[in-house]
Scaffold this active site. Sequence first.
Site, PDB file in Angstrom:
ATOM      1  CE  LYS A 210      -3.920  -6.331  -3.958  1.00 18.22           C
ATOM      2  NZ  LYS A 210      -3.003  -5.242  -4.301  1.00 18.22           N
ATOM      3  CD  GLU A 216       2.993 -13.252   8.711  1.00 18.47           C
ATOM      4  OE1 GLU A 216       2.460 -13.576   7.621  1.00 18.47           O
ATOM      5  OE2 GLU A 216       4.120 -12.729   8.779  1.00 18.47           O
ATOM      6  N   GLY A 271      -1.859  -2.785  -0.818  1.00 17.47           N
ATOM      7  CA  GLY A 271      -2.177  -3.074   0.584  1.00 17.47           C
ATOM      8  C   GLY A 271      -2.082  -1.838   1.472  1.00 17.47           C
ATOM      9  NE  ARG A 272       3.536   0.738  -0.241  1.00 18.90           N
ATOM     10  CZ  ARG A 272       3.778  -0.312  -1.041  1.00 18.90           C
ATOM     11  NH1 ARG A 272       3.370  -1.522  -0.687  1.00 18.90           N
ATOM     12  NH2 ARG A 272       4.407  -0.154  -2.179  1.00 18.90           N
ATOM     13  CD  GLU A 357       4.965  -2.800   2.304  1.00 12.14           C
ATOM     14  OE1 GLU A 357       5.275  -3.764   3.015  1.00 12.14           O
ATOM     15  OE2 GLU A 357       3.789  -2.510   2.043  1.00 12.14           O
ATOM     16  CG  HIS A 389       8.439  14.473  29.071  1.00 11.55           C
ATOM     17  ND1 HIS A 389       8.729  15.287  30.141  1.00 11.55           N
ATOM     18  CD2 HIS A 389       7.361  15.037  28.467  1.00 11.55           C
ATOM     19  CE1 HIS A 389       7.856  16.267  30.206  1.00 11.55           C
ATOM     20  NE2 HIS A 389       7.016  16.146  29.186  1.00 11.55           N
ATOM     21  CE  LYS A 509       2.936 -10.829   2.033  1.00 12.13           C
ATOM     22  NZ  LYS A 509       1.693 -10.560   1.322  1.00 12.13           N
TER      23      LYS A 509
HETATM   24  C1  G6Q Z   1       1.230  -3.664   1.502  1.00 15.29           C
HETATM   25  C2  G6Q Z   1       2.013  -4.894   1.528  1.00 15.29           C
HETATM   26  C3  G6Q Z   1       1.774  -5.784   2.723  1.00 15.29           C
HETATM   27  C4  G6Q Z   1       0.439  -6.523   2.707  1.00 15.29           C
HETATM   28  C5  G6Q Z   1       0.479  -7.617   3.763  1.00 15.29           C
HETATM   29  C6  G6Q Z   1      -0.813  -8.389   3.848  1.00 15.29           C
HETATM   30  O1  G6Q Z   1       1.288  -2.829   0.636  1.00 15.29           O
HETATM   31  O2  G6Q Z   1       1.905  -5.564   0.345  1.00 15.29           O
HETATM   32  O3  G6Q Z   1       1.886  -5.094   3.939  1.00 15.29           O
HETATM   33  O4  G6Q Z   1      -0.612  -5.644   2.939  1.00 15.29           O
HETATM   34  O5  G6Q Z   1       1.556  -8.478   3.498  1.00 15.29           O
HETATM   35  O6  G6Q Z   1      -1.122  -8.968   2.630  1.00 15.29           O
HETATM   36  P1  G6Q Z   1      -2.547  -9.585   2.388  1.00 15.29           P
HETATM   37  O7  G6Q Z   1      -3.557  -8.501   2.508  1.00 15.29           O
HETATM   38  O8  G6Q Z   1      -2.507 -10.201   1.033  1.00 15.29           O
HETATM   39  O9  G6Q Z   1      -2.762 -10.616   3.476  1.00 15.29           O
END
Ligand code: G6Q
Length: 549
Positions: A210, A216, A271-272, A357, A389, A509
Site C-alpha cells: 500500500k 521488508e 491493509g488487512r 490487529e 491429535h 515499523k
Molecule cells: C494492515 C497493516 C499491515 C500492512 C503491512 C504492509 O492492516 O497495516 O499489516 O498491511 O505492514 O504494509 P504495506 O502494504 O504498506 O507494505
Amino acid sequence: MTATIAPLTERPAWKALEAHYQQVRQVHLKQLFADDPRRGERFTAEAAGLYLDYSKNRITGETLKLLVQLAEDSGLRARIDAMFRGEKINLTEKRAVLHVALRTPRGVSIRVDGQDVVPEVHAVLDKMSDFANRVRRGAWLGHTGKRMKNVINIGIGGSYLGPEMAYLALRPYSERAMTFRFVSNVDGANFTEATHGLDPGETLFVISSKTFTTLETMTNAQTARQWLIQGLGREDAVAKHFVAVSTNAREVQKFGIDTANMFGFWDWVGGRYSMDSAIGLSTMLAVGPENFREMLAGFHAMDEHFRTAPFEQNLPALLGLLTVWYNNFFGAQTVGIMPYTAYLARFPAYLQQLQMESNGKHVDLETRRPVSYETGPVIWGEPGTDGQHSFYQLIHQGTKLIPCDLIGFCQPVSPLARHHDLLMANLFAQAEALAFGKTEEELTAEGSPAFQTPFRVCEGNRPTNVILAESLTPRSLGSLVALYEHNVFTQGAIWNIDSFDQWGVELGKVLAKRIIPELESASDPGLNHDSSTNALIRRYRRLRTGAQG
Ligand code: G6Q
C-alpha cells in the site's frame, strides 16, 4: 458520526448481562439441550451460503436478547450505516473504511468526500482482469519472449496474508500450469526458497505494498530486481517482469516500475481488509477474473446481509456478540478457529491479523482514555483433524475456556468422497464431545477401570460455533471472509475502539531502523540502548562473522 453513547460498562444491557451471567454461568449445555428439544434448530441462522449453528453456546434465549440489546445500546446499527455511507469512522486516521465498496456492483454508488468511488473500483478491476487474462493466455511475454509461468507476490502483512490464504483455499480453481509463490519475510531464506529453481525469463513479480515503503517488501523487491537483472543480463528486463500494487504512484515510479503496470487502491482500504482490492492481483492471476468476481459476489452477499438483517439473525453480529459474551463475562482469553479442510490451512493466520490487529486496542474512541474492560481476544487455530491429535486435549480437559469456530463444507473439493465423510464426522463429533463431554457414570458403565476414570472425565460445556457451507468455492470463501470482517466490526463497535488503525504496527515499523546501522557499521557503533539490547547487539556483531565487533 454517531451520537455520544454511555461507556460500555454503564450501558443498561451490560449491567443486565452482568446479572444474567451470574445466573447462567454454571448452567450446562446438556441442561439447555434437554430443556429445549429444538434448540439445535432454533439457535441457527443462514445467509450468503453459510449456515451458522450457534446452539452449542452457553446462552439462553434471554442471553441472546440481552446481547442484541447491547448491540442496540452500543449504536451498532448507526455504525454499520456510517461505514456503508463512507463516513470517516477510522477516527484516529481520519479515514473512511470502505472495503465494502471493493465488492459493490457497478451502478450502485458510495461516496467519499463527495466522490462516487464505485466506478474507480471497477476501473481497477477491469484493468486487473485484462492483465490477468493476458498473462494466463500467454499473451504477456517476458523480456526474452517467454510466457509467464511463475508469479511471485512480494508483500507482507495485509499485502500478503490474504493473497496467500486465498490462493491456497482456491487451488483447485487455479491455473495448475503456473507456479505461485509468496515472499513476505525479510529473512533472505524466504526469497531464496521462493525463487529456487525458477527461470527468471518466466517469472513475474507482483510487488504488493500500500505504502511502497515497507522495509521488508522494498528489500525483497530490490533483491528480486537484482535476481532478474542478473538472470537476464539486462536492466530493461524489469519492465516486463515487475508490476506493482500500491496507493503510492510516486514510490512505484521511483522503484522503476512504469505506472501503466501499477494497479491502484485507496487510503480507505485497510491493509488487512484489502485481499479483494488490487492486492488480490496474484489471486486473480491464479484463479482468473471470473472466479475472482465470484469471490467478490460472495463478499457482497454477506455485506448486504450484515447491513440489513436484524441482529437476531445476523451472522456476523451474532458471532461478534458471542465473542463479547465469552471475552467479557466468562473471561475467555482466546478463540480457536478450526477449519475442517486443508485448503483453509492459512485461514487462522489470516484471521489472526484481521482480528488481532483490528481489535488489539485499549483506548476508548469517545473518552480517548484506556478502557476498563477486556478487548480483542487472542486468535489461533489449525485445520481439523490435525489439531485433534495435538492441542484439542487442552480444549476438552484443560482449565481454560476456549470457544471455537469449527468450519466445514458439505461437498468435498477432492474426489476422495469417503475421506470427506470421515473429516466431517470428526467435526460433528468434536462439537458434540466438547459440548456434552463424558461423565464418571458413563465411563464406569463403559467399563473404565476405577483408577483411570477421574482422568477420563470430560466435563463438556465447551462452546463451539459450527459454520457450514455447501462447498469451498470462490463465492463461499468471499462470504466467509466478509463474515469475519463484520464479526470484528461488531466487536469493535461494542468495545468502542478504533478497529481500523494499527499504531502498534507503525511503531514496529520504525524501531528496527535505528538498529540497522548499528549492525551494519564497520566501526564500533557506540551503543546507547538499555544494557540488554546493547549486549545482544554486541554479541550478534561478534558472532555474525566470527570477527571482532
Ligand atoms: C494492515 C497493516 C499491515 C500492512 C503491512 C504492509 O492492516 O497495516 O499489516 O498491511 O505492514 O504494509 P504495506 O502494504 O504498506 O507494505
